[in-house]
Every structure is written in structure tokens, then in C-alpha cells.
Motif scaffolding. Structure first.
Motif, PDB file in Angstrom:
ATOM      1  N   GLY A 165       0.837  -1.218   0.000  1.00 58.36           N
ATOM      2  CA  GLY A 165       0.000   0.000   0.000  1.00 58.36           C
ATOM      3  C   GLY A 165       0.856   1.245   0.000  1.00 58.36           C
ATOM      4  N   LEU A 166       1.870   1.247   0.874  1.00 63.42           N
ATOM      5  CA  LEU A 166       2.759   2.417   0.925  1.00 63.42           C
ATOM      6  C   LEU A 166       3.567   2.536  -0.364  1.00 63.42           C
ATOM      7  N   GLY A 167       4.010   1.391  -0.895  1.00 61.02           N
ATOM      8  CA  GLY A 167       4.767   1.386  -2.158  1.00 61.02           C
ATOM      9  C   GLY A 167       3.948   1.974  -3.296  1.00 61.02           C
ATOM     10  N   PHE A 168       2.700   1.532  -3.391  1.00 61.03           N
ATOM     11  CA  PHE A 168       1.823   2.054  -4.447  1.00 61.03           C
ATOM     12  C   PHE A 168       1.624   3.552  -4.312  1.00 61.03           C
ATOM     13  N   ALA A 169       1.432   3.998  -3.067  1.00 62.39           N
ATOM     14  CA  ALA A 169       1.209   5.426  -2.841  1.00 62.39           C
ATOM     15  C   ALA A 169       2.443   6.221  -3.283  1.00 62.39           C
ATOM     16  N   TYR A 170       3.633   5.684  -2.938  1.00 59.84           N
ATOM     17  CA  TYR A 170       4.874   6.381  -3.276  1.00 59.84           C
ATOM     18  C   TYR A 170       5.043   6.481  -4.795  1.00 59.84           C
ATOM     19  N   TRP A 171       4.870   5.337  -5.505  1.00 65.92           N
ATOM     20  CA  TRP A 171       5.081   5.348  -6.954  1.00 65.92           C
ATOM     21  C   TRP A 171       4.022   6.152  -7.681  1.00 65.92           C
ATOM     22  N   THR A 172       2.799   6.123  -7.137  1.00 67.19           N
ATOM     23  CA  THR A 172       1.744   6.951  -7.746  1.00 67.19           C
ATOM     24  C   THR A 172       2.147   8.423  -7.660  1.00 67.19           C
ATOM     25  N   LYS A 173       2.667   8.794  -6.477  1.00 70.21           N
ATOM     26  CA  LYS A 173       3.074  10.188  -6.289  1.00 70.21           C
ATOM     27  C   LYS A 173       4.191  10.561  -7.270  1.00 70.21           C
ATOM     28  N   ARG A 174       5.153   9.642  -7.423  1.00 70.30           N
ATOM     29  CA  ARG A 174       6.275   9.902  -8.350  1.00 70.30           C
ATOM     30  C   ARG A 174       5.785  10.087  -9.780  1.00 70.30           C
ATOM     31  N   ILE A 175       4.894   9.177 -10.210  1.00 67.53           N
ATOM     32  CA  ILE A 175       4.390   9.244 -11.588  1.00 67.53           C
ATOM     33  C   ILE A 175       3.588  10.529 -11.795  1.00 67.53           C
ATOM     34  N   LEU A 176       2.789  10.877 -10.783  1.00 65.51           N
ATOM     35  CA  LEU A 176       1.980  12.088 -10.908  1.00 65.51           C
ATOM     36  C   LEU A 176       2.867  13.327 -11.011  1.00 65.51           C
ATOM     37  N   TRP A 177       3.964  13.295 -10.285  1.00 66.69           N
ATOM     38  CA  TRP A 177       4.893  14.422 -10.295  1.00 66.69           C
ATOM     39  C   TRP A 177       5.473  14.619 -11.707  1.00 66.69           C
ATOM     40  N   ILE A 178       5.793  13.465 -12.356  1.00 69.74           N
ATOM     41  CA  ILE A 178       6.326  13.533 -13.729  1.00 69.74           C
ATOM     42  C   ILE A 178       5.247  14.054 -14.685  1.00 69.74           C
ATOM     43  N   LEU A 179       4.044  13.514 -14.532  1.00 60.53           N
ATOM     44  CA  LEU A 179       2.954  13.941 -15.420  1.00 60.53           C
ATOM     45  C   LEU A 179       2.642  15.422 -15.242  1.00 60.53           C
ATOM     46  N   LYS A 180       2.751  15.904 -14.033  1.00 55.11           N
ATOM     47  CA  LYS A 180       2.458  17.311 -13.741  1.00 55.11           C
ATOM     48  C   LYS A 180       3.376  18.217 -14.555  1.00 55.11           C
ATOM     49  N   GLY A 181       4.608  17.774 -14.718  1.00 57.07           N
ATOM     50  CA  GLY A 181       5.565  18.555 -15.497  1.00 57.07           C
ATOM     51  C   GLY A 181       5.129  18.721 -16.944  1.00 57.07           C
ATOM     52  N   LYS A 182       4.274  17.816 -17.419  1.00 54.94           N
ATOM     53  CA  LYS A 182       3.857  17.865 -18.818  1.00 54.94           C
ATOM     54  C   LYS A 182       2.549  18.606 -19.009  1.00 54.94           C
ATOM     55  N   LEU A 183       1.940  19.038 -17.907  1.00 56.73           N
ATOM     56  CA  LEU A 183       0.652  19.731 -18.031  1.00 56.73           C
ATOM     57  C   LEU A 183       0.847  21.188 -18.397  1.00 56.73           C
TER      58      LEU A 183
END
Lengths: 183, 125
Positions: A165-183
Motif C-alpha cells: 500500500g505504501l509502495g503504491f502510494a509512493y510510486w503513484t506520487k512519483r508518476i503524478l509528479w512527472i505527469l504534472k511537469g507535462k501539463l
């Protein structure tokens, strides 16, 4: 292929790649390069060298790259072609959609795992990962122990679910951070 | 020896990237040339061998920037050729770039001639 054919083929390809320019500008480019090629051929003859159109064409490089050299600066500062903005909007929209779906799935799954891990501590009989006897299905969640099914993980489900659960939360946050850069 | 040659070739390419405009303007100083002549002139110099594919798009850009003038001319029975010469703006630009180039060479020379550990004197020459 004769020398003339090779030259003709090169110039035809070049004019195709120059199609984005105004016709007069593209024609001027073709005319100058054609003039150079025939001049260079003539010079080879005068110098007594073997006539080799391919060697001359090689100096101009790939017609696509040559055209790009012209198109780049000729279109610089001009308004982008129609449809370009729409493509940007679609791209942005797609990224925004991906952002929302990633956030929902990633954090949602993470939350389910965390709740499962915590719930096992309080309701050990209701929470677990079971497999049926025939071992053709696996069930996980909060429910009564299914008939004829055996629990797979026992208490191990607590650290595993919490960790995942914590792993998923961490990687989701990382991926979202990358995607945010493209918005 | 191979490495040595390769290193020199790489160096030439890098240096040309930054100085190509100056090179073209200098080649056209008090000359009116068409593409093939200009290329021949540059190929006669060891470190200036650019390709046709580099020259022509560059000439087109310089024309659009207003530093060179280009016009088609036909002599007798020969094919028409596009001749290039410096515009007034191009002549002024050449003067400016020449000064900058000489300043860069002077600075590099100064570094080469002033090995450490002493600091380089900040006063002019």
C-alpha cells in the motif's frame, strides 16, 4: 540508373520535402541546387575526373535533412499551421486525463491495501487471502471464510498489505509528479 | 595517429559551428561568388571544408537576415547562377564580427601565454 535519373530523383524528393514552403521559395531552392549539380558535373568533365553524380548528391546529404535546413529558418517566427493549437489542446487534455486516472487508481489501490492490512489486526477471521481447494481462484478481502477455502498468508498479510500500500502510494506520487511537469 | 586526426576533425567541426557566419562573410568580402565557387574557395582551406548541404541552407538564411544579397545572373550561353555578395548590413556585421574574432583570439593567446600559478594581469596589454 543514369546520372540524370539519379539527379531527377533527388530533386523530386527534395521538392516533396520543401512542400511546406511557398512555391516560389521552394522553386528557387531547387533551381539553385540543380544549377550547382550540373555545374559540378561539368567541372568533373573539364577536370577529366569520372563523372559521378552520386558523389555530388552525397555532399547535399539526405534530401529530407537538406529541406529541413531551409524549412527551419523560413518558417521561424511564422504562425503555427492551423490545427497545431488543437493538437496541443488534445495532448494537454490527454495528459490531464491520464493524471486523474493514475491518481484515482494508484491511490485507490493503495488505500484498499492499507485498509486490508489494518483491518486484519482487528478482524482476523474476516480478512485474508484465500484460495479454493481446486486452486483455480484467489480471493482477497473482508468476508466470512469461504467454504472449503484455505488462507494463504495468515498474519503475513498485515506487513505485505501495508508495504504494498505504501509502495503504491509512493510510486503513484512519483508518476503524478512527472505527469504534472507535462501539463 | 588515427586518434589525432579524429580529434582535429572534431575540433574543426566544433569551431566551424560557431564561426561559420564569419567565415562566409569573410569569403564574400569584396567578392561576388556563386555557390560552387564559394564552396571551392572554402575547400581550398584546410579547416573550412563544409558540405553543400550546410552551405546552401545557410546562404538562404543569411539572405533572409539581410546580410547578403543574392541575384540570378546568366552569362552568354551558360546556365543561370545565383550570385552572392555582402549587403551594406553584411559589411557592417563583418566589421563587428572581425573585431570580436580578433578579441577572442587575443584572449585565448593571453591564456596560452600565461601559465599559472601566477594570476593573469587584468591590465590591458
Amino acid at each position: 540508373m543514369t546520372e540524370r535519373d539519379a539527379i531527377h530523383q533527388y530533386l523530386t524528393a527534395l521538392s516533396k520535402y520543401l512542400a511546406r514552403l511557398e512555391k516560389a521559395a521552394a522553386d528557387d531552392v531547387i533551381r539553385e541546387i540543380e544549377s550547382h549539380i550540373y555545374d559540378a558535373l561539368e567541372q568533373q568533365e573539364i577536370d577529366g575526373d569520372p563523372v559521378d553524380a552520386k558523389a555530388i548528391l552525397a555532399g547535399f546529404g539526405d534530401p529530407r535533412d537538406l529541406a529541413a535546413g531551409y524549412v527551419e529558418h523560413m518558417l521561424e517566427g511564422k504562425a503555427p499551421p492551423k490545427g497545431f493549437k488543437a493538437i496541443q489542446r488534445v495532448k494537454k487534455g490527454a495528459t490531464r486525463g491520464l493524471f486523474a486516472v493514475t491518481a484515482l487508481l494508484g491511490f485507490g489501490f493503495s488505500l484498499v491495501l492499507l485498509v486490508t492490512g489494518v483491518a486484519k489486526i482487528f478482524e482476523p477471521d474476516l480478512v485474508g487471502l484465500w484460495t479454493t481447494e481446486s486452486a483455480n481462484s484467489v480471493m482477497m478481502g473482508m468476508r466470512h471464510t469461504p467454504d472449503g477455502a484455505s488462507e494463504l498468508l495468515g498474519w503475513w498479510i498485515v506487513p505485505i498489505a501495508l508495504g504494498l500500500g505504501l509502495g503504491f502510494a509512493y510510486w503513484t506520487k512519483r508518476i503524478l509528479w512527472i505527469l504534472k511537469g507535462k501539463l | 595517429m588515427e586518434n589525432h586526426t579524429e580529434m582535429n576533425a572534431k575540433w574543426d567541426v566544433q569551431l566551424r559551428k560557431g564561426t561559420l557566419e564569419l567565415v562566409i562573410l569573410a569569403a564574400l568580402k569584396e567578392r561576388t561568388l556563386y555557390g560552387l565557387e564559394l564552396l571551392g574557395l572554402l575547400h581550398g582551406l584546410e579547416t573550412m571544408a563544409i558540405t553543400e548541404g550546410t552551405l546552401y541552407p545557410l546562404m538562404d538564411r543569411l539572405k533572409r537576415d539581410g546580410v547578403v544579397d543574392a541575384n540570378w545572373q546568366q552569362e552568354g550561353q551558360s546556365k543561370p547562377r545565383k550570385y552572392y555578395q555582402l549587403s551594406e548590413q553584411g559589411k557592417r556585421k563583418l566589421t563587428e564580427l572581425t573585431l570580436r574574432w580578433r578579441k577572442s583570439v587575443e584572449d585565448i593567446e593571453k591564456l596560452l601565454n600565461s601559465p599559472g600559478p601566477q594570476p593573469i594581469s587584468q591590465k590591458g596589454k
